[in-house]
Every structure is written in C-alpha cells, then in structure tokens.
Design a protein around this motif. Structure first.
Motif, mmCIF file in Angstrom:
data_model
loop_
_atom_site.group_PDB
_atom_site.id
_atom_site.type_symbol
_atom_site.label_atom_id
_atom_site.label_comp_id
_atom_site.label_asym_id
_atom_site.label_seq_id
_atom_site.Cartn_x
_atom_site.Cartn_y
_atom_site.Cartn_z
ATOM 1 N N VAL A 1 -4.511 -8.923 0.068
ATOM 2 C CA VAL A 1 -3.586 -8.472 1.357
ATOM 3 C C VAL A 1 -3.625 -9.685 2.285
ATOM 4 C CG1 VAL A 1 -3.641 -7.000 3.262
ATOM 5 C CG2 VAL A 1 -4.341 -6.380 1.283
ATOM 6 N N SER A 2 -5.340 -10.307 2.521
ATOM 7 C CA SER A 2 -4.814 -11.490 2.963
ATOM 8 C C SER A 2 -4.056 -12.384 2.776
ATOM 9 C CB SER A 2 -5.583 -11.165 3.472
ATOM 10 O OG SER A 2 -6.130 -12.905 4.518
ATOM 11 N N GLU B 1 -8.660 -8.333 8.423
ATOM 12 C CA GLU B 1 -7.389 -7.633 7.834
ATOM 13 C C GLU B 1 -7.779 -6.227 7.511
ATOM 14 O OE1 GLU B 1 -4.916 -7.823 6.650
ATOM 15 O OE2 GLU B 1 -5.927 -10.186 6.005
ATOM 16 N N GLN B 2 -8.883 -5.515 8.242
ATOM 17 C CA GLN B 2 -9.249 -4.128 8.067
ATOM 18 C C GLN B 2 -8.801 -3.795 9.719
ATOM 19 O OE1 GLN B 2 -13.087 -2.695 7.036
ATOM 20 N NE2 GLN B 2 -13.502 -4.530 7.029
ATOM 21 N N LEU C 1 -8.607 -6.371 0.531
ATOM 22 C CA LEU C 1 -8.575 -6.542 1.496
ATOM 23 C C LEU C 1 -8.008 -8.241 1.288
ATOM 24 C CD1 LEU C 1 -11.695 -4.718 3.422
ATOM 25 C CD2 LEU C 1 -9.348 -4.627 3.934
ATOM 26 N N GLN C 2 -8.838 -8.576 0.209
ATOM 27 C CA GLN C 2 -8.412 -10.446 0.269
ATOM 28 C C GLN C 2 -7.182 -10.397 -0.408
ATOM 29 O OE1 GLN C 2 -11.806 -11.173 -2.698
ATOM 30 N NE2 GLN C 2 -13.279 -11.860 -1.280
ATOM 31 N N LEU D 1 -12.477 -10.797 6.278
ATOM 32 C CA LEU D 1 -12.715 -9.298 6.186
ATOM 33 C C LEU D 1 -12.391 -8.159 7.115
ATOM 34 C CD1 LEU D 1 -14.785 -8.827 2.947
ATOM 35 C CD2 LEU D 1 -12.277 -9.472 2.881
ATOM 36 N N LEU E 1 -0.093 -5.588 -1.035
ATOM 37 C CA LEU E 1 0.227 -5.461 0.792
ATOM 38 C C LEU E 1 1.772 -4.800 0.585
ATOM 39 C CD1 LEU E 1 1.211 -7.248 3.300
ATOM 40 C CD2 LEU E 1 2.937 -8.210 1.870
ATOM 41 N N GLU F 1 -8.116 6.602 12.695
ATOM 42 C CA GLU F 1 -8.655 7.663 12.566
ATOM 43 C C GLU F 1 -7.774 8.866 13.669
ATOM 44 O OE1 GLU F 1 -9.256 9.196 10.291
ATOM 45 O OE2 GLU F 1 -10.230 7.593 8.674
ATOM 46 N N ASN G 1 -13.212 -4.992 -0.933
ATOM 47 C CA ASN G 1 -13.088 -6.383 -0.575
ATOM 48 C C ASN G 1 -12.147 -7.290 -1.542
ATOM 49 O OD1 ASN G 1 -15.207 -6.174 0.975
ATOM 50 N ND2 ASN G 1 -16.874 -7.337 0.004
ATOM 51 N N HIS H 1 -3.593 2.034 10.060
ATOM 52 C CA HIS H 1 -4.185 3.088 10.063
ATOM 53 C C HIS H 1 -5.558 3.420 10.663
ATOM 54 C CE1 HIS H 1 -6.120 6.706 8.196
ATOM 55 N NE2 HIS H 1 -7.198 6.682 7.640
ATOM 56 N N SER I 1 -4.669 -3.435 9.619
ATOM 57 C CA SER I 1 -3.631 -2.283 9.309
ATOM 58 C C SER I 1 -3.254 -1.219 10.969
ATOM 59 C CB SER I 1 -5.024 -1.495 8.743
ATOM 60 O OG SER I 1 -4.707 0.034 8.338
ATOM 61 N N ASP J 1 -6.343 5.061 4.605
ATOM 62 C CA ASP J 1 -7.018 4.207 5.632
ATOM 63 C C ASP J 1 -7.525 3.149 3.913
ATOM 64 O OD1 ASP J 1 -10.340 4.845 3.813
ATOM 65 O OD2 ASP J 1 -9.074 6.217 3.922
ATOM 66 N N ASP J 2 -7.864 1.448 3.718
ATOM 67 C CA ASP J 2 -8.007 1.072 3.572
ATOM 68 C C ASP J 2 -8.731 1.419 1.916
ATOM 69 O OD1 ASP J 2 -6.417 -1.325 4.135
ATOM 70 O OD2 ASP J 2 -7.842 -1.801 5.365
#
Lengths: 74, 189
Positions: free
Chosen positions: B165-166, A10-11, B162-163, A7, B137, A18, B159, A16, A14, B146-147
């Motif tokens: 997207v993964s 995965e962030q 993100l899962q 997780l 995606l 700041e 969560n 994105h 991105s 932001d996510d």
C-alpha cells in the motif's frame, strides 16, 4: 522514519476504525504507537490519500465517506 | 445558496446519497480544520464520528441563512469530539490553551470543488501501478475492513500488504508529480 514507523503510519492512514461498545468510533491502535512526528506525518498523508481517493472514485467518495455511509446502514 | 438549502433538505429527509455527496464536498475542509489536533488525537476517528453526528442531528438542523451552514456545524462538532477525546486522555492545560489559540486563528472553512484534471491523472497513474501494489491499494479502497482481513484477501502477510500500500501511494504521488500535479499545493488552505 524507520520501517516500523512507516508500517504504523500506513495502518493509521486506513479509514478502518473499530467502535466502542457504546458506538463511538475508536482511535486506531497504531496511532498511539506513533510519536508526535509520526502522527503529524499520518495526518498529512491521510489528507493527501483521501484527495486521491475522491479523485479516483466514480462517485467522488473517499474511504472515509464510504466508511461513514456504511455505518449509516447499521 | 439555494442548492445548499435544497441539499440540506434532502439530507434532513434521510437521503444518504445526498449526505454522501455533501460529505465528499466538505471532507478536505473539515479534516484541514483539525490540523491543530494532529498530534493529540486520531483525526480520522474524529472526522468519522463528527460526520455520523451531523447525520444524526440533520433532521433537526436549522439553516442560519449564511453559506456553508452544515459545514460550519460539522467543524464545531468535530472540534467538540476532539476536545472531548483530549479531556478523556488527560491533555495538559498548556496543550488545551495552545489548541484554543490555534482554533481561534482559523477562518471559516469552505468546501473545495473537485479537480477534474486530478481525476483523469489519478486514473492514468493507477493503471500504471505494478500488480502487487495495485492489488493492495485496490483492496484498501474498495473494502472497509481491517488490514488483516484485507491482507488475507489478496494473499499477503500484513507487513507485505502494508508495504505494498505504501509503495502504491508513493508510485502514485511520483506519477502525479511527473504529470505536473503537486498534491500539497492542491490541498493548501
């Protein structure tokens, strides 16, 4: 890699990010929580992901380039 | 070379579309040169900061007559951004020395031409993605938010988003592999 590390990765993948108060683009907070192996994996995944994004975008732009172009307008 | 000089002239004159085209053509090469920094700083932030600085300096940039002048400048800028970040975060002298050795060993970066076969294959594979991974995606790719905001926009928890997207990225990679595309090979220096 644990589910928690996935997780975080995965962030980090991105585009994105700041900005600091003086306008410099900041590291993603999740990047700091990854260990060296996780950071390496995030680098490789980002390289692959941006290639897919360029290939899948009508203008050939990745999310990184889109993020940068969006900043130019500000 | 003529095309490169003409593109630089458009970028220097403030043509953001020309800058976008150039940035897209050199992004993979630029990012690849940052591999020695991969465990030491967030290279995504470095790439974006370097590209912004190139845009800011472009009106004063003079082409040196050698190919890929602006890419070479971007590589130097990105390394400086990364090194500056490392000094700020107290990298050890050993880390810095090892970095300098790795950077000295790198050759000149060159742009990578787009692969039309990859473009077709990615489009086909994206069409095959199941609903939730596809939605996650697409949100990631279409909006630079932001996510948390992206997850909310597709009605998922962070969560789950993100899962998904993964999962989407894994399914895409598997589909491309079946189509005979090895991304790692495509991206090899």
């Amino acid at each position: 890699m644990t589910p928690e590390e996935l997780l975080l990765l995965e962030q980090v993948v991105s585009a994105h990010r700041e900005r600091t108060v003086d306008g410099v683009i900041k590291s993603h907070p999740a990047w700091h929580d990854l260990d060296a192996a996780g950071r390496s994996a995030a680098f490789d995944e980002t390289l692959r992901q941006r290639a897919l994004e360029r290939a899948g975008d009508p203008a050939g732009q990745s999310s990184t380039v889109k993020a940068v172009l969006a900043r130019l307008a500000r | 070379m003529q095309a490169e000089v003409a593109q630089l002239a458009r970028i220097s004159a403030g043509d953001a579309a020309a800058f976008g085209q150039w940035a897209s053509s050199i992004e993979a090469s630029l990012r690849g040169t940052l591999r020695p920094f991969a465990t030491l700083c967030d290279c995504e932030a470095v790439v974006q900061e370097a590209l912004l600085r190139v845009w800011q300096v472009a009106p004063r940039f003079k082409h040196d007559g050698r190919p890929n002048a602006l890419l070479r400048f971007a590589v130097t800028t990105a390394r400086n951004v990364a090194l500056s970040e490392l000094r700020r975060t107290s990298a050890t002298p050993t880390e810095l020395e090892s970095l300098h050795r790795a950077l000295e060993a790198q050759g000149d970066a060159t742009p990578r031409p787009p692969d039309p076969h990859l473009r077709t294959a990615v489009a086909r594979c994206r069409e095959k993605l199941p609903g939730q991974p596809a939605a996650a995606l697409t949100a990631r790719l279409e909006r630079a938010e932001d996510d948390h905001a992206l997850a909310a926009s597709v009605r998922m928890t962070l969560n789950t988003f993100l899962q998904n997207v993964s999962r989407a990225r894994k399914l895409l990679a598997d589909c491309l592999k079946k189509a005979g595309i090895d991304l790692d090979l495509e991206l090899a220096p």
